[in-house]
Scaffold this active site. Structure first.
Site, PDB file in Angstrom:
ATOM      1  N   HIS A  90       0.843  -1.208   0.000  1.00  0.00           N
ATOM      2  CA  HIS A  90       0.000   0.000   0.000  1.00  0.00           C
ATOM      3  C   HIS A  90       0.878   1.257   0.000  1.00  0.00           C
ATOM      4  O   HIS A  90       0.509   2.269  -0.595  1.00  0.00           O
ATOM      5  CB  HIS A  90      -0.965  -0.035   1.182  1.00  0.00           C
ATOM      6  CG  HIS A  90      -1.915  -1.199   1.065  1.00  0.00           C
ATOM      7  ND1 HIS A  90      -3.050  -1.154   0.292  1.00  0.00           N
ATOM      8  CD2 HIS A  90      -1.847  -2.462   1.561  1.00  0.00           C
ATOM      9  CE1 HIS A  90      -3.660  -2.340   0.331  1.00  0.00           C
ATOM     10  NE2 HIS A  90      -2.944  -3.141   1.107  1.00  0.00           N
ATOM     11  N   ASP A 137       3.013   6.212  -5.347  1.00  0.00           N
ATOM     12  CA  ASP A 137       2.905   6.391  -6.803  1.00  0.00           C
ATOM     13  C   ASP A 137       1.866   7.492  -7.034  1.00  0.00           C
ATOM     14  O   ASP A 137       0.661   7.244  -7.108  1.00  0.00           O
ATOM     15  CB  ASP A 137       2.469   5.065  -7.443  1.00  0.00           C
ATOM     16  CG  ASP A 137       2.332   5.181  -8.955  1.00  0.00           C
ATOM     17  OD1 ASP A 137       2.342   6.302  -9.481  1.00  0.00           O
ATOM     18  OD2 ASP A 137       2.209   4.118  -9.599  1.00  0.00           O
ATOM     19  N   ARG A 183      -0.441   7.467 -10.162  1.00  0.00           N
ATOM     20  CA  ARG A 183      -1.576   6.563  -9.976  1.00  0.00           C
ATOM     21  C   ARG A 183      -2.653   7.214  -9.117  1.00  0.00           C
ATOM     22  O   ARG A 183      -3.804   7.383  -9.526  1.00  0.00           O
ATOM     23  CB  ARG A 183      -1.100   5.269  -9.300  1.00  0.00           C
ATOM     24  CG  ARG A 183      -2.207   4.267  -8.984  1.00  0.00           C
ATOM     25  CD  ARG A 183      -1.815   3.306  -7.866  1.00  0.00           C
ATOM     26  NE  ARG A 183      -2.150   3.853  -6.573  1.00  0.00           N
ATOM     27  CZ  ARG A 183      -3.088   3.381  -5.740  1.00  0.00           C
ATOM     28  NH1 ARG A 183      -3.796   2.330  -6.085  1.00  0.00           N
ATOM     29  NH2 ARG A 183      -3.332   3.955  -4.580  1.00  0.00           N
ATOM     30  N   GLY A 200     -12.052  -3.617  -3.837  1.00  0.00           N
ATOM     31  CA  GLY A 200     -10.662  -3.784  -3.411  1.00  0.00           C
ATOM     32  C   GLY A 200     -10.172  -2.490  -2.792  1.00  0.00           C
ATOM     33  O   GLY A 200      -9.292  -1.816  -3.333  1.00  0.00           O
ATOM     34  N   GLU A 260     -16.608 -11.692  -4.398  1.00  0.00           N
ATOM     35  CA  GLU A 260     -17.369 -12.841  -4.893  1.00  0.00           C
ATOM     36  C   GLU A 260     -18.358 -13.359  -3.846  1.00  0.00           C
ATOM     37  O   GLU A 260     -19.381 -13.929  -4.196  1.00  0.00           O
ATOM     38  CB  GLU A 260     -16.412 -13.973  -5.285  1.00  0.00           C
ATOM     39  CG  GLU A 260     -15.586 -13.712  -6.550  1.00  0.00           C
ATOM     40  CD  GLU A 260     -14.380 -12.782  -6.378  1.00  0.00           C
ATOM     41  OE1 GLU A 260     -14.202 -12.208  -5.279  1.00  0.00           O
ATOM     42  OE2 GLU A 260     -13.630 -12.608  -7.346  1.00  0.00           O
ATOM     43  N   GLU A 283      -9.158   0.142  -8.237  1.00  0.00           N
ATOM     44  CA  GLU A 283      -7.805   0.124  -8.796  1.00  0.00           C
ATOM     45  C   GLU A 283      -7.403  -1.341  -8.842  1.00  0.00           C
ATOM     46  O   GLU A 283      -6.877  -1.886  -7.883  1.00  0.00           O
ATOM     47  CB  GLU A 283      -6.873   0.974  -7.930  1.00  0.00           C
ATOM     48  CG  GLU A 283      -5.660   1.446  -8.698  1.00  0.00           C
ATOM     49  CD  GLU A 283      -4.592   0.385  -8.845  1.00  0.00           C
ATOM     50  OE1 GLU A 283      -4.775  -0.537  -9.678  1.00  0.00           O
ATOM     51  OE2 GLU A 283      -3.591   0.468  -8.133  1.00  0.00           O
ATOM     52  N   GLU A 332      -2.321 -10.582 -12.435  1.00  0.00           N
ATOM     53  CA  GLU A 332      -3.049 -10.720 -11.155  1.00  0.00           C
ATOM     54  C   GLU A 332      -4.541 -11.000 -11.330  1.00  0.00           C
ATOM     55  O   GLU A 332      -5.210 -11.369 -10.372  1.00  0.00           O
ATOM     56  CB  GLU A 332      -2.879  -9.516 -10.228  1.00  0.00           C
ATOM     57  CG  GLU A 332      -1.476  -9.376  -9.673  1.00  0.00           C
ATOM     58  CD  GLU A 332      -1.346  -8.229  -8.703  1.00  0.00           C
ATOM     59  OE1 GLU A 332      -2.087  -8.206  -7.704  1.00  0.00           O
ATOM     60  OE2 GLU A 332      -0.519  -7.343  -8.950  1.00  0.00           O
ATOM     61  N   HIS A 345       4.541   2.742 -10.371  1.00  0.00           N
ATOM     62  CA  HIS A 345       4.983   1.518  -9.704  1.00  0.00           C
ATOM     63  C   HIS A 345       4.719   0.272 -10.566  1.00  0.00           C
ATOM     64  O   HIS A 345       5.215  -0.796 -10.259  1.00  0.00           O
ATOM     65  CB  HIS A 345       4.336   1.383  -8.321  1.00  0.00           C
ATOM     66  CG  HIS A 345       2.924   0.903  -8.356  1.00  0.00           C
ATOM     67  ND1 HIS A 345       1.899   1.650  -8.874  1.00  0.00           N
ATOM     68  CD2 HIS A 345       2.376  -0.259  -7.953  1.00  0.00           C
ATOM     69  CE1 HIS A 345       0.787   0.959  -8.787  1.00  0.00           C
ATOM     70  NE2 HIS A 345       1.043  -0.197  -8.218  1.00  0.00           N
TER      71      HIS A 345
END
Ligand code: SAH
Length: 357
Positions: A37, A43, A46, A70, A121, A135, A144, A297
């Site tokens: 994190h 970054d 971002r 997320g 999920e 993100e 990923e 990053h």
């Protein structure tokens, strides 16, 4: 998100499995640690892109219900509240959720942001949302495979005509030169003689071949780029399907911008936050990870070729690229590149994208 986590221990765990419980535990443990994190918050390209989009287009957020898919430290959820969102559901599977709760409380936003520690999920929200902010992007956009979870969230929670942020993502490819790295690698093997009196220079071709087996994550600059990048895939996040992201395939043809040695190809991505203002005009904030801009990053995803070739201005470098999710472990990628330079014979190379250390 994250990228360069160390996954070198994952290969055994991942045998014969797709998102299996053990490797998923490993995956979310990485996000339970502060360091990943820190990398993301440091970054600024971002994080500022998200902040700029959320603040600049606050009309799209004001009074709206948002899902932060997320949520990590909760940074994007808090930007949304600052921009006037009515409610944010911050869904985070890792133990970072607990820290996010603390940060959100310290910012006086506990009433408006519900932190839900669970997998997207497995999670139910009490209502449908107007906006999904997330993100989710990995190296070379798709690494990923968090897009699987993003699309699950979209299909479960987003109201018809709701907003996906980012809304459009693009994957770019360009031929590159990297004489510095070539020399650096050569020097490692040449210097064995100087350092220990044993000649290992013959190892260099093998060492280069090893480098050509996987996607290398490094920072490039504009000087490395031999021809302007092409968009090899473009995704509308509101409509894209899992099958579109599982298999990406594109032809390419570049004309070299000058004389240099072609050492390989680099991929990077852009993510656009689009809004339609006054019912027609399209406005966007674009997050770019291109070598023409400040490094992020995510750095750049480089595929070196086994036999670098000298190219002259306007020489044609053509071929095709296939990017697919790995069959054994679907957070990894396999890349297949077919290439022809001028009239030279066509060659093919395969790369894996797993351990990004
Ligand atoms: N939004 C934060 C964190 C982004 S990193 C920020 O911008 O700084 C992506 C986060 O998504 C990680 O913290 C990871 O644990 C979480 N995540 C990934 N897949 C998930 C899933 N299926 N369910 C819930 N959280 C998930």
């Amino acid at each position: 998100m994250s990228k360069r986590r160390r996954v070198q221990d994952l290969s055994d765990e991942a045998e014969g499995s797709i998102f299996d419980a053990k490797s998923e535990k490993f995956y979310f443990n990485v996000y339970s640690d502060a360091s990943v994190h820190e990398r993301m918050l440091e970054d600024m390209t971002r994080t500022k892109a998200y902040q700029d989009a959320i603040f600049k287009f606050s009309d799209a957020i004001k009074g709206k219900v948002v899902a932060d898919v997320g949520a990590g430290t909760g940074i994007l959820s808090m930007f949304c509240i600052q921009a006037g969102a009515k409610k944010v559901y911050a869904v985070e599977a890792s133990d970072m959720a607990e820290q996010a709760r603390g940060v959100i409380k310290a910012n006086g936003m506990s009433e408006q942001i519900d932190v839900m520690q669970c997998l997207v999920e497995d999670c139910d929200l009490p209502e449908m949302v107007d906006v999904i902010v997330s993100e989710w992007m990995g190296c070379m956009l798709l690494y990923e495979s968090m897009w699987v979870s993003l699309l699950c969230a979209r299909d479960k929670w987003l109201k018809p005509n709701g907003l996906m942020w980012p809304s459009v993502t693009e994957l770019h490819l360009a031929p590159i030169t990297n004489e510095g790295l070539w020399q650096e690698k050569k020097e490692i093997w040449d210097s064995v003689n100087e350092n220990y009196g044993v000649n290992m220079s013959s190892m260099f071709p093998f060492a280069w071949t090893c480098l050509c087996r996987s996607v290398n994550i490094i920072v490039l600059s504009a000087e490395n780029v031999l021809a302007r990048g092409h968009v090899i895939a473009k995704f509308d996040m509101a409509t894209v399907k899992i099958s579109d992201l599982e298999h990406v395939k594109s032809d390419f043809s570049f004309a070299s911008m000058g004389r240099g040695v072609l050492h390989g190809f680099a991929a990077w991505f852009t993510a656009a936050f689009d809004v339609r203002q006054n019912d027609s005009e399209l406005n966007s904030v674009v997050l770019t990870t291109s070598p023409y801009n400040e490094p992020t990053h995510w750095e750049h995803s480089v595929m070196y070729i086994e036999h670098p070739v000298t190219v002259d201005q306007d020489d044609i470098i053509s071929g095709n690229i296939k990017i697919t999710t790995n069959k054994k472990y679907s957070r990894w990628l396999d890349v297949q590149l077919t290439c022809r330079v001028k009239d030279n014979p066509e060659f093919e190379q395969k790369y894996t994208m797993n351990d990004l250390s």
